[in-house]
Design a protein around this motif. Structure first.
Motif, short mmCIF file in Angstrom:
data_model
loop_
_atom_site.label_atom_id
_atom_site.label_comp_id
_atom_site.label_asym_id
_atom_site.label_seq_id
_atom_site.Cartn_x
_atom_site.Cartn_y
_atom_site.Cartn_z
N LYS A 44 -8.46 11.40 6.14
CA LYS A 44 -7.79 11.08 4.86
C LYS A 44 -6.91 9.88 4.98
O LYS A 44 -5.91 9.53 4.37
CB LYS A 44 -6.78 12.21 4.40
CG LYS A 44 -7.38 13.89 4.31
CD LYS A 44 -6.30 14.68 4.09
CE LYS A 44 -5.19 15.05 5.22
NZ LYS A 44 -4.11 15.95 4.97
N ALA A 45 -7.60 8.86 5.27
CA ALA A 45 -7.13 7.33 5.26
C ALA A 45 -8.14 6.59 4.92
O ALA A 45 -9.61 6.75 5.22
CB ALA A 45 -6.51 7.11 6.81
N TYR A 94 -9.67 2.38 6.11
CA TYR A 94 -9.43 1.32 7.31
C TYR A 94 -10.27 0.23 6.86
O TYR A 94 -11.42 0.23 6.48
CB TYR A 94 -10.01 1.79 8.67
CG TYR A 94 -10.15 0.67 9.75
CD1 TYR A 94 -8.76 0.40 10.41
CD2 TYR A 94 -11.15 0.27 10.52
CE1 TYR A 94 -8.58 -0.60 11.30
CE2 TYR A 94 -11.04 -0.62 11.66
CZ TYR A 94 -9.88 -1.22 11.83
OH TYR A 94 -9.77 -2.15 13.00
N LEU A 151 -4.82 -0.28 8.67
CA LEU A 151 -4.92 1.22 8.35
C LEU A 151 -4.26 1.29 7.21
O LEU A 151 -2.96 0.95 7.10
CB LEU A 151 -4.55 2.09 9.51
CG LEU A 151 -4.57 3.60 9.34
CD1 LEU A 151 -5.78 4.19 9.25
CD2 LEU A 151 -3.88 4.13 10.70
N ILE A 182 -2.85 4.26 4.34
CA ILE A 182 -2.37 5.56 4.32
C ILE A 182 -1.76 5.83 3.02
O ILE A 182 -0.88 4.89 2.50
CB ILE A 182 -1.33 5.93 5.42
CG1 ILE A 182 -1.89 5.57 6.71
CG2 ILE A 182 -0.69 7.29 5.22
CD1 ILE A 182 -2.95 6.60 7.15
N ILE A 199 2.37 9.92 2.71
CA ILE A 199 2.56 10.69 3.87
C ILE A 199 3.74 11.61 3.78
O ILE A 199 3.92 12.67 4.45
CB ILE A 199 2.91 9.57 4.96
CG1 ILE A 199 2.61 10.48 6.60
CG2 ILE A 199 4.09 8.77 4.92
CD1 ILE A 199 2.43 9.60 7.55
N ASN A 213 2.51 14.46 11.49
CA ASN A 213 2.19 13.35 10.60
C ASN A 213 2.17 12.03 12.02
O ASN A 213 1.31 11.40 11.90
CB ASN A 213 3.19 12.80 9.53
CG ASN A 213 3.10 13.68 8.39
OD1 ASN A 213 2.18 14.05 8.12
ND2 ASN A 213 4.02 13.75 7.87
N LEU A 231 -1.20 9.91 12.96
CA LEU A 231 -1.24 8.44 13.09
C LEU A 231 -1.54 8.01 14.26
O LEU A 231 -2.48 7.09 14.49
CB LEU A 231 0.05 7.74 12.60
CG LEU A 231 0.55 7.84 11.31
CD1 LEU A 231 2.19 7.37 11.05
CD2 LEU A 231 -0.19 7.15 10.40
N ILE A 239 -0.21 -0.92 9.73
CA ILE A 239 -0.36 0.41 8.82
C ILE A 239 0.33 0.04 7.52
O ILE A 239 1.47 -0.28 7.38
CB ILE A 239 0.02 1.66 9.46
CG1 ILE A 239 -0.18 1.89 10.83
CG2 ILE A 239 0.04 2.57 8.65
CD1 ILE A 239 0.27 3.09 11.52
N PHE A 244 1.39 1.77 3.91
CA PHE A 244 1.62 2.79 3.49
C PHE A 244 1.50 2.74 1.90
O PHE A 244 2.53 2.03 1.41
CB PHE A 244 2.93 3.63 3.87
CG PHE A 244 2.94 3.93 5.19
CD1 PHE A 244 2.43 5.15 5.76
CD2 PHE A 244 3.40 3.21 6.23
CE1 PHE A 244 2.27 5.55 7.16
CE2 PHE A 244 3.40 3.36 7.55
CZ PHE A 244 2.99 4.53 7.98
N LEU A 270 -6.77 7.32 -2.97
CA LEU A 270 -6.72 7.86 -1.78
C LEU A 270 -6.39 9.45 -1.63
O LEU A 270 -5.22 9.58 -2.32
CB LEU A 270 -6.14 7.17 -0.54
CG LEU A 270 -6.79 6.12 0.12
CD1 LEU A 270 -7.11 4.83 -0.88
CD2 LEU A 270 -6.11 5.39 1.33
N PHE A 272 -2.07 11.91 2.97
CA PHE A 272 -2.07 12.04 4.26
C PHE A 272 -1.27 12.89 4.78
O PHE A 272 -1.76 13.29 5.99
CB PHE A 272 -1.69 10.54 4.71
CG PHE A 272 -2.07 10.50 6.36
CD1 PHE A 272 -3.49 10.35 6.84
CD2 PHE A 272 -1.05 10.58 7.06
CE1 PHE A 272 -3.63 10.30 8.26
CE2 PHE A 272 -1.36 10.39 8.54
CZ PHE A 272 -2.48 10.32 9.03
#
Length: 240
Positions: A35-36, A38, A45, A47, A50, A73, A77, A89, A91, A200, A203
Motif C-alpha cells: 500500500k505504498a 516507490y 518511498l 506513503i 499512516i 506501522n 516501514l 520517505i 508522507f 494512494l 498505509f
C-alpha cells in the motif's frame, strides 16, 4: 498532464514480488503491494495516511481498541526500507491522527525508530488530521510542509481534488474496492490512477477504507498485500 500506464508490468527484480511498475508523467514508479508507491529515480518511498496514534486517540476517548498499531506501522516501514533503496520517505498527510497521538508511548516509539535512521529524510505534507493534531516534536527531525509540495513532474498533496500544476499524488480517501464472486465479496485497498492524478490507499494499520469506483479515465489497481493487479471495472458516471 497525461500518463502512460498501458505498459504496466510486474517487476521481476529481487525483493519486489507482486510489485507493479507503471509510468506516470514520464516517470517509472512502482505500486507496492504494501500500500505504498516507490519512485526509483529519486529513491523516494511515498506513503499516504499512516495515522500514527489513532488507536491511542480512541483509547483516550474511552473506546477499547487493541494496542500495537504504532509498532505495526514502524515494522511495515522497516520491511519496505529493507527491500528498496530509500533516501526519503514522503508522507502524503495525516501523519498524526489527533492531539492524543502525542502520547508519550507513541512519540517514544517513533523517536526510537527515528534515532536508528538518522540519514533517512522524512517529509510530511500536512493533511487535515495534521492540522488538528499539530506538528510532531522537533526531535523527530521531520520536514513539515503545506500542500502542494512540487517536485517535477509531480505535485504531492493530501487532498486529491486540488487544482495544481503537475501530476498530483494524494491520499485522504483511503480507497478500497469491493471484489465480488457470486455471493462472496472482499474489500481490498486500491490505487486509483488517472490522467492527472494517482490516489494512494491508506498505509496505516488502523485506518479503515472508503469504497470507491473509478471516475471516467481512471484505472483501478488493487492490492492483496502480496501482489498488485489491475481490476477492469466500468467507470462511475455521475448523473447530470
Amino acid at each position: 498532464m497525461r500518463i502512460a500506464i498501458d505498459k504496466a508490468q510486474h517487476v521481476e527484480e529481487a525483493g519486489t514480488q507482486g510489485t507493479l511498475a507503471i509510468e506516470l508523467a514520464g516517470e517509472r514508479v512502482l505500486l507496492l503491494p504494501e500500500k505504498a508507491l516507490y519512485w526509483p529515480r529519486e529513491k523516494m518511498l511515498i506513503i499516504a495516511d499512516i495515522h500514527f496514534g489513532k488507536a491511542a486517540s480512541f483509547r483516550a476517548l474511552g473506546v477499547p481498541v487493541p494496542g500495537g498499531t504504532t509498532a505495526a506501522n514502524l515494522h511495515a516501514l522497516d520491511a519496505l526500507l529493507a527491500r528498496h533503496a530509500v533516501r526519503e520517505i514522503l508522507f502524503l498527510g495525516d501523519f498524526l491522527h489527533a492531539k492524543a497521538a502525542h502520547a508519550e508511548a507513541t512519540m517514544t516509539a517513533i523517536h526510537g525508530w527515528r534515532l536508528a535512521r538518522p540519514s533517512l529524510k522524512l517529509t510530511v505534507v500536512r493533511g487535515n488530521h495534521d492540522a488538528h493534531a499539530g506538528d510532531p516534536p522537533a526531535r523527530l527531525s521531520i520536514d513539515m510542509v503545506d500542500e502542494p509540495l512540487r517536485q517535477a513532474p509531480f505535485a504531492f498533496c493530501h487532498h486529491p481534488d486540488l487544482l495544481v500544476p503537475g501530476y498530483l499524488m494524494a491520499g485522504h480517501v483511503h480507497p478500497v474496492y469491493r471484489l465480488r464472486a457470486g455471493w462472496d465479496s472482499l474489500l481490498l485497498p486500491c490505487f486509483l490512477v488517472g490522467e492527472g492524478r494517482v490516489v494512494l490507499p491508506a498505509f496505516g494499520a488502523f485506518t479503515g477504507g472508503h469504497p470507491v469506483l473509478p471516475e471516467p479515465g481512471e484505472r483501478l489497481f488493487v492490492t492483496s498485500g502480496d501482489t498488485v493487479v489491475e481490476v477492469p471495472v466500468k467507470p462511475h458516471v455521475r448523473p447530470e
